[in-house]
Scaffold this active site. Structure first.
Site, PDB file in Angstrom:
ATOM      1  NE  ARG A 194      -1.545  -1.508   3.689  1.00  0.00           N
ATOM      2  CZ  ARG A 194      -1.609  -1.280   5.004  1.00  0.00           C
ATOM      3  NH1 ARG A 194      -2.592  -0.586   5.537  1.00  0.00           N
ATOM      4  NH2 ARG A 194      -0.653  -1.757   5.798  1.00  0.00           N
ATOM      5  N   GLY A 229      -9.610   5.886  -4.618  1.00  0.00           N
ATOM      6  CA  GLY A 229      -8.774   6.381  -5.730  1.00  0.00           C
ATOM      7  C   GLY A 229      -7.449   5.641  -5.726  1.00  0.00           C
ATOM      8  CB  CYS A 270      -3.603  -0.136  -7.096  1.00  0.00           C
ATOM      9  SG  CYS A 270      -1.832   0.124  -7.137  1.00  0.00           S
TER      10      CYS A 270
END
Ligand code: UDX
Length: 432
Positions: free
Chosen positions: A154, A260, A263
């Site tokens: 992330r 958003g 990815c």
């Protein structure tokens, strides 16, 4: 082990630095000479907490190097990671694999001994088969192995997600490659990461399926938030109540603006395209994409209602504009659909973001970046808390606001409605 990371974006640079920090010798390759020069000077082109010090430390102890020479770097390495971009094709929904295939062609000229070639970039099912064909044109099959090893990093948490992954997924049916990868990842496995060996295509699909499911989970709670707003229920009670069921789990159930980033939007579209290639339909994910695209409009209508449909000349403050906290990434941020619309309707938009001014926003009329929270809030009719930066978590609004109190729309439910109302603010959250 001797590793070569091709591509020095979020995936290549973070994975390369972390592999170096685990004791491997890593060369990070990029065709952008300027990028390589700044990396050698310790200047990091991406905003990722903790990355700079890891680069400096590993470059200094010579476990990490940077180069623009792909073929030489591949020849020196045993394991090659393809970490180049796979953006959505312009005007389409499928992944653009031109960079991946171009790199594969260059690698095929550099197979001077047995190589494991790994796709770490997010690539559609059967991409590994295609790469195998490209490299097989110039090399005997016994001299290389194509493996899928997707990342689950992330933005903003990428180093932690690399060092403490829930699982390491390795897609190969070749015993030798599987053994080598298991050794490479052994420091993470010994810390508790699950090692999962699957077929190559399964590993390719696991990545898309995971992201599409996470996008579905977020969209699910966002839609439930719409229902909660109509039924005087607090969405946070629903998130907690659902999350206590171990089959559901509490994470990714925070209602907010539209999802958003680089990815979710890309990967949800790409998996739909893969399904269509194989003549099947993923109707749930299609509805997730549609629901998320509608969400920014829905939130814009919420803003219009809060301002009693009088947007023109109103002062609107956005606190945070990036797609989420701890990143400078604006890709598909919901602020990019909301702010231009508000500017078009004549609002004066001031914004502050801890990662600074955004060229994507400054081009719009009456949209300006302010250097700090106080200046951004000044004279606002409406304050929108868009991104959950820590900077926004304990603002003493009363010190910043003299005179008429603005409306506050907290799109990340950071503040307590009762406390804000006690302070005399007209405060609104999401789903409560
Ligand atoms: C995602 C996946 O999490 C990661 O595993 C994959 O490798 C890359 O894509 P990232 O895009 O960095 O990572 O962002 P993430 O933290 O997943 O958030 C995605 C979007 O969902 C953001 O817009 C975020 O604001 C939103 N979100 C996330 C919510 O609205 N609520 C949540 O509870 C969680």
């Amino acid at each position: 082990m001797k590793l070569c990371m091709i591509g020095t974006g979020y995936v290549g640079l973070v994975s390369g630095v972390c592999f170096a920090d685990l004791g491997n010798n890593v060369i990070c390759v990029d065709k952008d000479q300027q990028k390589i020069n700044s990396l050698k000077k310790g200047k990091i082109p991406i905003y990722e907490p903790g990355l700079e010090e890891l680069v400096l430390k590993n470059y200094k102890n010579k476990r990490l190097d940077f180069s623009t020479d792909l073929e030489v770097s591949v020849k020196k390495s045993d394991i090659i990671f393809i970490c180049v971009g796979t953006p959505t094709k312009k005007g389409g929904s499928s992944a653009d694999l031109s960079q991946v295939y171009n790199v594969a062609k260059h690698i095929s000229k550099s197979i001077n001994k047995f190589k494991i070639i790994i796709t770490k970039s997010t690539v559609p099912v059967t991409t590994g088969d295609e790469i195998e064909k490209i490299i097989g044109k110039k090399n005997k099959k016994k001299n290389f192995s194509i493996v899928s090893n997707p990342e689950f990093l992330r933005e903003g948490e990428a180093i932690r997600d690399f060092i403490y992954p829930d699982r390491v997924v390795v897609g190969t049916n070749e015993v030798r490659s599987n053994k080598i990868l298991k050794t490479l990842y052994s420091p993470l496995i010994s810390k508790g990461a699950q090692y999962l060996n699957t077929s190559r295509r399964a590993a390719e699909l696991i990545k898309y399926a995971s992201n599409a499911f996470l996008a579905t989970k977020v969209t699910f709670i966002n839609e439930l938030a719409n229902l909660c707003e109509k039924t005087d229920i607090n969405i946070e009670d629903i998130s907690i109540g659902m999350g206590l069921d171990k089959r559901i789990g509490s994470r990714f159930l925070r209602a907010g603006p539209a999802y958003g980033g680089s990815c979710f939007p890309k990967d949800t579209k790409a998996i739909i395209n893969t399904a269509e290639r194989f003549k099947t339909s993923l109707s749930v994910i299609k509805s997730v994409i549609k629901s998320n695209e509608n969400r920014s409009n829905l939130l814009l209508n919420r803003v219009k209602n809060l301002l009693k449909n009088r947007i023109k000349n109103k002062n609107i403050c956005f606190l945070g504009v990036t797609f989420k906290a701890n990143t400078d990434d604006m890709r598909d941020s919901s602020s990019l659909s909301m702010i231009p619309e508000l500017s078009k309707k004549g609002a004066k938009v001031n914004y502050y973001d801890p990662t600074g001014s955004k060229s994507e926003l400054n081009k719009y009329k009456n949209v300006s970046y302010k250097q700090n929270i106080k200046d951004a809030i000044k004279k606002s009719d409406l304050i929108i808390i868009h991104t959950e930066w820590n900077d926004f978590k304990s603002i003493n609004f009363k010190t910043f606001i003299k005179g008429k109190k603005p409306i506050i729309l907290d799109m990340r439910n950071i503040y307590s409605p009762s406390k804000m109302k006690q302070q005399g603010f007209k405060y609104f959250g999401i789903g409560r």
